[in-house]
Write an enzyme that holds these catalytic residues in place. Sequence first.
Site, PDB file in Angstrom:
ATOM      1  N   TYR A  99      -9.962  -1.172   2.539  1.00  9.24           N
ATOM      2  CA  TYR A  99      -9.450  -1.326   3.717  1.00  9.24           C
ATOM      3  C   TYR A  99      -9.088   0.055   4.423  1.00  9.24           C
ATOM      4  CZ  TYR A  99      -8.025  -4.693   6.902  1.00  9.24           C
ATOM      5  OH  TYR A  99      -7.950  -5.692   7.908  1.00  9.24           O
ATOM      6  N   ASP A 125       0.883  -1.093   0.092  1.00  6.09           N
ATOM      7  CA  ASP A 125       0.013  -0.119   0.103  1.00  6.09           C
ATOM      8  C   ASP A 125       0.636   1.541  -0.237  1.00  6.09           C
ATOM      9  OD1 ASP A 125      -2.880  -0.684   0.254  1.00  6.09           O
ATOM     10  OD2 ASP A 125      -1.780  -2.118   2.003  1.00  6.09           O
TER      11      ASP A 125
HETATM   12 NI    NI Z   1      -6.966  -8.289   7.195  1.00  7.17          NI
END
Ligand code: NI
Length: 621
Positions: free
Chosen positions: A369, A285
């Site tokens: 997320y 990320d």
């Molecule tokens: Ni996770």
Amino acid sequence: MHPLDPLGAEEIRAAAAIVRAQSGLDGTAWFETISLDEPTREELAAGSLPRRAYVCCYERSSNRTFRGVVHLGEERLASWEHVPGAQARIGPEEFEDGDKIAKSDPRFVEALAKRGITDLDSVLIEPWAAGHFGIAGEDGQRIAYGHCWVCNEAGDNRYGRPIGNLHPVIDLAARKLVRVDDFGVIPLPPDTAAIRPEEGLRTDIRPLEITQPEGPSFEVDGYAVRWQKWRVRIGFNVREGLVLHEIGYEDGGRLRPIMHRASMAEMVVPYANPMGGQFRRNAFDTGEYGIGALLDSLKLGCDCLGHIRYFDVCAHDWNGDPWPIENAVCMHEEDFGILWKHTDTHTGKARAVRSRRLVISSICTIGNYVYGFFWYFYQDGTIGVEVKATGIPFPSALGEGETPEWGGLVAPGIVSDVHQHCFSFRFDMCVDGPGNSVSEVNFEKLPRGPGNLHGNAAKAVERPLASELAAQREMDLATSRYWKVSSAARRNGLGQPTAYRLQPGMNTLPLLDPDAPVARRAAFMFKHFWATRHARDELYPAGWFPNQHPGGDGLPRWTTRDAPLTDTDIVAWYTLNFSHLPRPEDWPVQPVVYANFHWMPEGFFDQNPALDVPPAGRERG
Ligand code: NI
């Protein structure tokens, strides 16, 4: 302005204009990174501090990545180079672009139609970085591997209904669909994904208010913070997000340095499903997308209570235009229960002291997320680092009659695969000055024998980690292993080197085979502790350009030189791994998973530095 302050909007605009005018890039080029080119410690000490920007660009027409440094005061490029083989990060605009490219291709539209999906607006395609799996035709191209979902009915969960077995493969440079990986139709799972119910909310929660009638105990000057003897500067860049600079502690009228710079420098989330196109799922990320570019503006909702001080930062879009993020960093104080207590049972006198901590945090939303990065400063000299993981666990569709072999069933027809979250934190240390050494402590039990008649003998044994290869270490449950960074020059009142201890918390080892393609690119995750001799360009443990990189860059490459780690400028790296099997309770949105570790003073002070914290409330006796 302080030389470590992040770039402001005008500086970003100026840097982009200078690059456009002087680099020779054509009109297809876009800006991956415009961030402060941080002054070195020597420059900071010398006080001659020109403002510089680090700039990285991707030129789409030639599929080439360039980088350099802009001298903002002199309005010139101080350096500029093509980086052969490098692929820039995939920025937020390119993410959106990938969605459009797939939807405009009839092959993909047909694959959706086979699944009964005709409303393209309801479909979300995320073009994930393709990794490096040795697949023909991908090397040297700018490839993204797509994952697809249909939005739920309520319209509040774009990941609500996963489209199984369908992966558009996109060439982001040519802006075309390479092919559609279709591993067979799976029906859309039922809609169970509404995240923001309006009805049935609990009504028995009464107000809980934190009041600070005299205001907070911190002082702020620009990006500089002073709190309870702590000093720290807040920094930012589009890659790492929140960065902390010049962490020190005021002790007896002197400011004692501890860390020059601290950040979450890289992370990867490998998923464990080997089937279909799922094996490609892993996310660096930081290095592939950029945490800082995706920070939440906490104007839109902050989880903190009490007197909050926000810091604004400025990111940028791919045109190089400033993209301010208001309230990107949150700072406040928290009560943290008991700090220490003693009761004298003979006299009946007691003292109980409450702990409070300074919290500096930011939250990044990256696709489905959400990661919160929380830094804590405590009155006893401890520094805490915590990751808070929430958001929507990556949902995939499960075929009828299939059992969820590689993950957990979280809702009817929806599986979320086993995965790990692996973070690499970088600490540029300066415990009582630049000359530091590294060591490891193990609790070792002695064999029973003449010197250990009763079998209780054990010692805490400290050994130096003298060089970079010796300092690649794993945790050890049996010996409660931890690591230390000590001053080579300064000793405490007991004659011990002043030091900080890196105390691991929850952690685990990688599930990946060490020779797996993702493992080669993220070798940092195989050791919980690394230490390196400071080098200016060694910021990112998987290298500067992990996108589609074959691996081996960063920590494994640098440390082959095996530099000595005694009385030198030390960078300590801590890897925080945790394994994750999503539960039904994590659907449709996951309660926060916490993972943390601490830096604790060890002989940095002569005694409990929090002895001077006044008792809370009435003292008995
Ligand atoms: Ni996770």
